[in-house]
Enzyme design. Sequence first.
Site, mmCIF file in Angstrom:
data_model
loop_
_atom_site.group_PDB
_atom_site.id
_atom_site.type_symbol
_atom_site.label_atom_id
_atom_site.label_comp_id
_atom_site.label_asym_id
_atom_site.label_seq_id
_atom_site.Cartn_x
_atom_site.Cartn_y
_atom_site.Cartn_z
ATOM 1 N N SER A 189 -19.088 22.399 61.190
ATOM 2 C CA SER A 189 -18.584 23.477 61.930
ATOM 3 C C SER A 189 -17.198 23.648 61.827
ATOM 4 O O SER A 189 -16.377 22.531 61.347
ATOM 5 C CB SER A 189 -18.851 22.955 63.704
ATOM 6 O OG SER A 189 -18.175 23.659 64.254
ATOM 7 N N GLU A 190 -16.735 24.912 61.604
ATOM 8 C CA GLU A 190 -15.457 25.185 61.073
ATOM 9 C C GLU A 190 -14.094 24.715 61.817
ATOM 10 O O GLU A 190 -13.202 24.764 61.284
ATOM 11 C CB GLU A 190 -15.440 26.601 60.794
ATOM 12 C CG GLU A 190 -15.306 27.636 61.793
ATOM 13 C CD GLU A 190 -16.374 28.620 61.763
ATOM 14 O OE1 GLU A 190 -16.321 29.763 61.980
ATOM 15 O OE2 GLU A 190 -17.651 28.208 61.402
ATOM 16 N N ASN A 191 -14.365 24.216 63.093
ATOM 17 C CA ASN A 191 -13.201 23.877 63.864
ATOM 18 C C ASN A 191 -13.151 22.130 63.432
ATOM 19 O O ASN A 191 -12.202 21.553 64.012
ATOM 20 C CB ASN A 191 -13.495 23.897 65.369
ATOM 21 C CG ASN A 191 -14.844 23.378 65.849
ATOM 22 O OD1 ASN A 191 -15.721 23.314 65.395
ATOM 23 N ND2 ASN A 191 -14.653 22.626 66.981
ATOM 24 N N GLY A 192 -13.951 21.739 62.757
ATOM 25 C CA GLY A 192 -13.521 20.418 61.997
ATOM 26 C C GLY A 192 -14.610 19.126 62.272
ATOM 27 O O GLY A 192 -14.127 18.023 62.494
ATOM 28 N N SER B 259 -11.455 21.949 56.969
ATOM 29 C CA SER B 259 -12.717 22.455 57.050
ATOM 30 C C SER B 259 -12.792 23.664 56.271
ATOM 31 O O SER B 259 -13.705 23.950 55.596
ATOM 32 C CB SER B 259 -12.761 22.796 58.360
ATOM 33 O OG SER B 259 -13.825 23.627 58.829
#
Length: 499
Positions: A326-329, A368
């Site tokens: 997930s690109e928020n980390g 990320s």
Amino acid sequence: MIVLRRLQLASNAFKVSVRYSSKVVQSTDEALEGITGNITLLSGGFGLSGVPDTIINAMKEKPEINNITAVSNNAGLDGRGLSQLLVTGQITKMISSYIGGNRTFEKMYLTGQIDLELTPQGNLAERVRAGAAGIPAFYTPTGVGTWLEEGKLPVRYNETGDKVLKTSIPREVREFNGKKYLLEPAIFGDVAIVKAFKADTLGNCWFRGASRNFNSAFGRNAKLTIVEAEHIVQPGEIQPEDVHLPSLYVHRIIQSTTPKDIEIFKYSEEKSDQNTTQSDADKKREKIVRRAAQEFKDGSIANLGIGIPTLVPNYLPESINVTLQSENGILGLGPYPKKGEEDADLINAGKETVTLKPGASLFGSDESFAMIRGGKIDLTILGGLQVSNKGDLANWGLPGRVKGMGGAMDLVSNPKNTRVVVIMEHVDKKGRSKILEECVFPLTGQRCVSRIITDLAVFDIIDEKLILIEFDPSTTLQEIKEKTDAKFEVSDNLKPISI
């Protein structure tokens, strides 16, 4: 003895310096002391996770802090976060990747009340990280061939929203090893406000769960960094290896007094019940998602776009083990939590509550997107508004409805290493084809899509040729041709979709 005495004195002096170098302030007035207008403000958080609400709420009461250029992934929700400073008129420009469901933000942008510099999410994180590292600019593959490169992103509209008064600055293009890259300027902040789970009195910070997001990069960048912490502890209570933001970046610390909220509650119990009555739209969606689940290979690492793509893991065979990023980390997303077990510090890119699988890891948004641009992700599945027969994708904006590109431009920036699959209905609500010779809507990426999965068919795009490889058993080749504006070839191995 003399040497020992000197060492003891040095040790005692060190203890005294640590004891009395506290950066903790007792009020928001102290935290905001000396801050006036005309600043670039970096505000951490993602959705409602890790948002420094205590500080923002205090800034709202200080009209002298105005003419702000605010840098943040989004502006929170109506009545929450930076949205409050939009309403008071203190923010005059946003640098963001996503408007989302914030109607205040969207209305002010589309009626010419603020400037908006739309920036891909990965570029936003990297522009701030570069500024913190003293790097004035960098080249990135994100946005090549899009409005970002061409300088066509609307920055300011007129009052009626039917005319663009100001557009973005075109990017310089340069080739490296036969591939095009855009020159992106770094961002340098005057003030950064971030939220930590724990901060010691020296300023060392630890971010819990996925709340690190933009906070760690933003906290490193500004001339003045203010941290609001849920827990303020003594030096040594945060282990050195757990420090995500070292003390030298932090200038002031204040106790957080605002509650943590969750934007979208999502529970594992909400899996679709096959015995319930489904609408035609639901049936189409499930058909697309079931077919998309076949795209995963055992052991692969995948990123799923928001919306329909997040449903795909529900239909994975038990024999397939996939690591979701997930690109928020987050690397190693687990299923949605059970009701009552949700955690405000664990959300996905769609701001939904999630859990972690055993072996998961957590990091900031800058790392990320380094994974994403660097081609470390095997597969990304995204929704689409339009796809061309050459593999161009448009999925972030259309006339009168601009939500922002979020991380999508970054996700499609390395198609040689990361396979891009688009899932969408074959036609829009007006019955118009979404597979075209040329995309009409602004592009997310050029020549980036490998496969298209719709409710009627599956297409591969090979050497800029659209090839029909599968068809839904309930349709005909004639119907597919009638509902596909783009020219396509039919595979010699054409077969029905099997789900």
